[in-house]
Motif scaffolding. Structure first.
Motif, PDB file in Angstrom:
ATOM      1  N   ARG A   1      -7.908   5.500   8.798  1.00 18.26           N
ATOM      2  CA  ARG A   1      -7.787   5.540  10.257  1.00 18.26           C
ATOM      3  C   ARG A   1      -7.187   6.884  10.647  1.00 18.26           C
ATOM      4  N   GLY A   2      -8.068   7.823  10.953  1.00 20.38           N
ATOM      5  CA  GLY A   2      -7.615   9.149  11.310  1.00 20.38           C
ATOM      6  C   GLY A   2      -6.907   9.168  12.648  1.00 20.38           C
ATOM      7  N   VAL A   3      -6.094  10.177  12.845  1.00 18.92           N
ATOM      8  CA  VAL A   3      -5.446  10.436  14.127  1.00 18.92           C
ATOM      9  C   VAL A   3      -6.157  11.630  14.739  1.00 18.92           C
ATOM     10  N   ARG A   4      -6.647  11.456  15.996  1.00 23.60           N
ATOM     11  CA  ARG A   4      -7.450  12.505  16.617  1.00 23.60           C
ATOM     12  C   ARG A   4      -7.011  12.740  18.057  1.00 23.60           C
TER      13      ARG A   4
ATOM     14  N   THR B   1       7.004  16.220   9.144  1.00 21.68           N
ATOM     15  CA  THR B   1       5.971  15.541   9.940  1.00 21.68           C
ATOM     16  C   THR B   1       5.452  14.270   9.289  1.00 21.68           C
ATOM     17  N   LYS B   2       5.435  14.239   7.951  1.00 23.28           N
ATOM     18  CA  LYS B   2       4.866  13.127   7.180  1.00 23.28           C
ATOM     19  C   LYS B   2       3.391  12.904   7.538  1.00 23.28           C
ATOM     20  N   TYR B   3       2.666  14.009   7.618  1.00 25.64           N
ATOM     21  CA  TYR B   3       1.238  14.011   7.943  1.00 25.64           C
ATOM     22  C   TYR B   3       0.511  15.027   7.069  1.00 25.64           C
ATOM     23  N   ASN B   4      -0.779  14.741   6.759  1.00 22.45           N
ATOM     24  CA  ASN B   4      -1.721  15.789   6.388  1.00 22.45           C
ATOM     25  C   ASN B   4      -2.286  16.347   7.688  1.00 22.45           C
ATOM     26  N   LEU B   5      -1.951  17.594   7.977  1.00 25.36           N
ATOM     27  CA  LEU B   5      -2.412  18.208   9.219  1.00 25.36           C
ATOM     28  C   LEU B   5      -3.743  18.935   9.060  1.00 25.36           C
ATOM     29  N   SER B   6      -4.116  19.223   7.831  1.00 25.27           N
ATOM     30  CA  SER B   6      -5.381  19.916   7.576  1.00 25.27           C
ATOM     31  C   SER B   6      -5.959  19.411   6.264  1.00 25.27           C
ATOM     32  N   PRO B   7      -7.280  19.394   6.148  1.00 20.37           N
ATOM     33  CA  PRO B   7      -7.907  18.843   4.947  1.00 20.37           C
ATOM     34  C   PRO B   7      -7.914  19.833   3.794  1.00 20.37           C
ATOM     35  N   ILE B   8      -7.770  19.308   2.590  1.00 22.42           N
ATOM     36  CA  ILE B   8      -8.021  20.064   1.366  1.00 22.42           C
ATOM     37  C   ILE B   8      -9.534  20.102   1.167  1.00 22.42           C
ATOM     38  N   PHE B   9     -10.028  21.148   0.539  1.00 24.87           N
ATOM     39  CA  PHE B   9     -11.461  21.348   0.352  1.00 24.87           C
ATOM     40  C   PHE B   9     -11.799  21.026  -1.096  1.00 24.87           C
TER      41      PHE B   9
ATOM     42  N   GLY C   1      12.345   5.369  -4.384  1.00 25.83           N
ATOM     43  CA  GLY C   1      12.014   3.954  -4.208  1.00 25.83           C
ATOM     44  C   GLY C   1      11.389   3.641  -2.858  1.00 25.83           C
ATOM     45  N   GLU C   2      10.723   4.616  -2.235  1.00 25.47           N
ATOM     46  CA  GLU C   2      10.206   4.434  -0.886  1.00 25.47           C
ATOM     47  C   GLU C   2       8.695   4.237  -0.819  1.00 25.47           C
ATOM     48  N   LEU C   3       8.009   4.235  -1.951  1.00 24.05           N
ATOM     49  CA  LEU C   3       6.585   3.913  -1.937  1.00 24.05           C
ATOM     50  C   LEU C   3       6.408   2.401  -1.826  1.00 24.05           C
ATOM     51  N   THR C   4       5.484   1.979  -0.986  1.00 18.47           N
ATOM     52  CA  THR C   4       5.305   0.548  -0.743  1.00 18.47           C
ATOM     53  C   THR C   4       4.333  -0.111  -1.707  1.00 18.47           C
ATOM     54  N   GLY C   5       3.684   0.671  -2.561  1.00 18.18           N
ATOM     55  CA  GLY C   5       2.726   0.115  -3.496  1.00 18.18           C
ATOM     56  C   GLY C   5       1.592   1.091  -3.722  1.00 18.18           C
ATOM     57  N   PRO C   6       0.585   0.682  -4.485  1.00 17.61           N
ATOM     58  CA  PRO C   6      -0.501   1.614  -4.837  1.00 17.61           C
ATOM     59  C   PRO C   6      -1.304   2.097  -3.641  1.00 17.61           C
ATOM     60  N   ASN C   7      -1.315   1.351  -2.539  1.00 21.10           N
ATOM     61  CA  ASN C   7      -2.071   1.774  -1.368  1.00 21.10           C
ATOM     62  C   ASN C   7      -1.199   2.432  -0.303  1.00 21.10           C
ATOM     63  N   ASP C   8       0.023   2.773  -0.659  1.00 22.47           N
ATOM     64  CA  ASP C   8       0.857   3.543   0.262  1.00 22.47           C
ATOM     65  C   ASP C   8       0.108   4.821   0.641  1.00 22.47           C
ATOM     66  N   PRO C   9       0.071   5.192   1.920  1.00 25.76           N
ATOM     67  CA  PRO C   9      -0.689   6.385   2.325  1.00 25.76           C
ATOM     68  C   PRO C   9      -0.271   7.659   1.607  1.00 25.76           C
TER      69      PRO C   9
ATOM     70  N   LEU D   1      -9.202  18.567  13.763  1.00 23.16           N
ATOM     71  CA  LEU D   1     -10.282  17.626  14.009  1.00 23.16           C
ATOM     72  C   LEU D   1      -9.856  16.205  13.681  1.00 23.16           C
ATOM     73  N   VAL D   2      -9.184  16.041  12.562  1.00 25.41           N
ATOM     74  CA  VAL D   2      -8.653  14.741  12.134  1.00 25.41           C
ATOM     75  C   VAL D   2      -7.316  14.992  11.439  1.00 25.41           C
ATOM     76  N   LEU D   3      -6.332  14.149  11.705  1.00 27.59           N
ATOM     77  CA  LEU D   3      -5.050  14.187  11.019  1.00 27.59           C
ATOM     78  C   LEU D   3      -4.893  12.895  10.215  1.00 27.59           C
ATOM     79  N   ASN D   4      -4.104  12.967   9.142  1.00 26.79           N
ATOM     80  CA  ASN D   4      -3.938  11.804   8.277  1.00 26.79           C
ATOM     81  C   ASN D   4      -2.450  11.491   8.127  1.00 26.79           C
ATOM     82  N   PRO D   5      -1.955  10.390   8.717  1.00 25.50           N
ATOM     83  CA  PRO D   5      -0.542  10.030   8.566  1.00 25.50           C
ATOM     84  C   PRO D   5      -0.237   9.559   7.155  1.00 25.50           C
ATOM     85  N   LEU D   6       0.926   9.956   6.638  1.00 27.89           N
ATOM     86  CA  LEU D   6       1.334   9.619   5.272  1.00 27.89           C
ATOM     87  C   LEU D   6       2.391   8.529   5.209  1.00 27.89           C
TER      88      LEU D   6
END
Length: 432
Positions: A8-11, A144-152, A232-240, A426-431
């Motif tokens: 679910r991107g942030v736009r 910010t706890k975000y990916n603000l730009s995509p890796i290529f 100890g702050e990861l919530t599990g394997p699907n943590d963003p 274009l798209v941001l990704n919250p972590l």
């Protein structure tokens, strides 16, 4: 194997910001002070305020460009300038651009990719990283706890099966569009169909991914994840935070171009073409290509048409002449860099730095070197006296990236330049 997921991107809400062209920006590492100011003036919501906030007088440990970026991000989310997409999506992304009078379109898609430490999976780097940029990006991640730009990222797909599957989800749909400061046209389509997601995930499951651009941000993502895990702050394997946002492009995509990165070298005052030819003669067959801009273009056309890594060209400021030099044997490179593979030693940039600049020219101190991509930049710098020696280097090919990265080696710095850069905003990704 690499795991990709829709997200679910942030736009930006277009109704709030107007034209997308006013709020996007290139990655932080190509934004100089002039472009930064231009982006600031383009819109009060331009992504540069997050990606590369300005330093201000009085900045300290608690009030600085990272905390300002985080504050803008919170405010834009609160005020509806940025909005979470309602459903997970992959995002098909096209970039149309012109190089040397020809128009190209590079096609790929954005996804979340599960982070793997290099050497522990099927995601491979191809260039070395530096500690300074990683510390900078980590400070921004933490704020910010975000990916603000995509890796290529690149993946093998000779038949373009993955792209066809992804694009099946955008038929007859209108894209989001933005034109960047270089005139590159960017188009984005969210792909919401879960069946398309599943098909793309299945096709990608067995493919390696090679990082084309964004090595610093990728390694920073791994560090950010590991720091959360240690606390100890990861919530599990699907943590963003276990993922990064990545643009994925097939290595056979017709619009995937690697531009050369030429070197402008100082530290050799008064060096003439004749003296240079004498220094190169033990290892290279050398001939004159011409003088001035015409000589530069003639030299480059020969390199480009030949397509070989062992042919270099040199322009000397002292007399304005251009030489073409072809390596006669691999033997000396084998001796100079035995710790590297034959593929690494055969790269034009390796030959230039290890054999020419270090072994044959033998400066008393490492020669200062700047990097450009266009012939016009090379000749302008020579004419202005900005360097003593201009070096034209053939671009590395995709086969070099794949073979060297798969061998867990890294190319010399500035070996590749994938043009154009991917846009931020274009798209941001919250972590979190």
């Amino acid at each position: 194997m690499p795991e990709i997921q829709p997200f679910r991107g942030v736009r930006y809400d277009i109704a709030r910001v107007g034209a997308m062209s006013d709020v996007v920006a290139p990655p932080y590492d190509v934004i100089d002070a002039t472009l930064q100011e231009r982006l600031y003036q383009a819109s009060p919501q331009n992504i540069v305020r997050l990606e590369l906030n300005r330093e201000e007088p009085g900045d300290n440990d608690t009030q600085n460009r990272y905390t300002r970026a985080a504050r803008f991000l919170r405010e834009w989310n609160r005020d509806g300038i940025l909005r979470h997409d309602d459903h997970p999506a992959l995002y098909v992304y096209h970039q149309t651009f012109e190089i040397e009078g020809q128009t190209h379109t590079r096609k790929g898609f954005l996804a979340r990719v599960r982070l793997e430490a290099f050497g522990q999976g099927k995601i491979y780097p191809h260039e070395q990283t530096l500690s300074g940029p990683k510390a900078d990006r980590l400070a921004l991640f933490n704020a910010t706890k975000y990916n603000l730009s995509p890796i290529f990222g690149l993946y093998p797909d000779a038949e373009a099966e993955v792209l066809r599957a992804a694009e099946a989800g955008i038929r007859d749909r209108t894209p989001l569009e933005a034109t960047d400061h270089l005139g590159v046209q960017n188009q984005l389509w969210p792909v919401l169909d879960p069946q398309v997601h599943t098909l793309v995930q299945g096709l990608m499951a067995a493919k390696p991914i090679f990082i084309a651009d964004g090595h610093h941000r990728y390694e920073t993502g791994v560090k950010f994840r590991d720091d959360l895990a240690a606390a100890g702050e990861l919530t599990g394997p699907n943590d963003p935070a276990n993922f990064c946002m990545m643009m994925l492009v097939g290595m056979s995509d017709p619009g995937l171009l690697i531009l050369p990165t030429h070197r402008l070298v100082s530290g050799f005052p008064g060096l003439t073409a004749e003296a240079l030819a004498e220094r190169l003669a033990p290892e290279f067959d050398v001939r004159v290509a011409g003088e001035g801009e015409a000589g530069c273009r003639a030299a480059w056309e020969e390199i480009a048409m030949g397509g070989d890594q062992d042919v270099l060209a040199f322009g000397t400021r002292a007399d304005g002449r251009w030489l073409i030099a072809q390596l006669r044997s691999d033997a000396t490179m084998d001796t100079l860099a035995p710790e590297h593979s034959a593929e690494w030693r055969s790269l034009g940039v390796s030959i230039l730095h290890e054999l020419v600049l270090k072994a044959l020219l033998k400066p008393a101190e490492p020669a200062p070197c700047r990097y450009v991509h266009l012939l016009e930049e090379v000749t302008a710098d020579l004419n202005a006296g900005g360097c003593d020696l201009a070096c034209l280097v053939p671009p590395a090919g995709m086969e070099h990236v794949e073979s060297i990265a798969s061998n867990l080696e890294k190319m010399p710095p500035k070996s590749t330049y994938f043009y154009p850069k991917l846009l931020s905003g274009l798209v941001l990704n919250p972590l979190r």
